[in-house]
Enzyme design. Sequence first.
Site: not given
Ligand code: NAD
Length: 260
Positions: A142, A155
Amino acid sequence: MQLKDKVAYITGSASGIGKEIAILFAQEGAKIIIADLNKEAADATAAELKATGALAIGVGVDVTNEDQVNASVEEGAAAFGGIDILISNAGIQIVHPVEEFSFADWKKMLAIHLDGAFLTTKACLKHMYAQGRGGSVIYMGSVHSKEASLLKAPYVTAKHGLIGLAKTVAKEGAKHGVRANVICPGFVRTPLVEKQIPEQARTLGISEQEVIKNVMLKETVDGEFTTTEDVARVALLFAGFPTNALTGQSLVVSHGWFMQ
Ligand code: NAD
């Protein structure tokens, strides 16, 4: 087809960024293992990919559970003949000021983001090393791998930690042709972020619009969210890169929020 016949194990790929990566990688010819805590959603995502002619399976896994990680990697490897790409992407967000953060929530955050990355790496490297055809390990970091924000102590700590893990895997994996890199997105409007908007508004005592404009997108060059497609394109660059020239790196995709 940049990933023809490569096998990709993608955690958290039943939603958001992980799902978009699964869709793009399938279009590029990869066989996809949709690994998610939500097994029903993982199966539904795999079915969506199969409907387009791709090869995909859904597996249920809690990335903090070693037995489940190992079993799901074995299931995927057996189905498609090994593992070439790991996308360690599953993640959640919990926001509080440090003085109010419960120890239980701190440990939960580090477990999902760091233990999950370690366990999936260990299980997938075993296959990549044995196969002798190299591999690509990609961590979903991130901007918070480089920068801090209010309310996000575990985080930010975990996302910084992924860079250390990637650098180590890059050094250890080199002789096997295994590369390791980190993608560092800015804010992307997935369910993870939608949930944070009202939470941050409450905690900071401002409106939801102000959270978007003055907190999330304040430092971007154009006030725009990064998209899941933007992040998937960077994942494809790392996954498809053919040599050890691009390893141990972290790439920020954030509309200029963070510039290095
Ligand atoms: P999201 O909530 O859309 O998807 C996350 C997925 O992870 C979900 O399908 C959930 O069921 C799964 N999950 C959660 N806990 C789990 C576990 N213990 N075991 C297996 N699966 C699990 O979120 P997203 O925004 O797509 O995030 C994905 C990644 O991107 C994360 O690591 C997040 O930190 C990172 N990220 C997101 C953003 C943002 O702005 N959305 C920015 C930077 C980084």
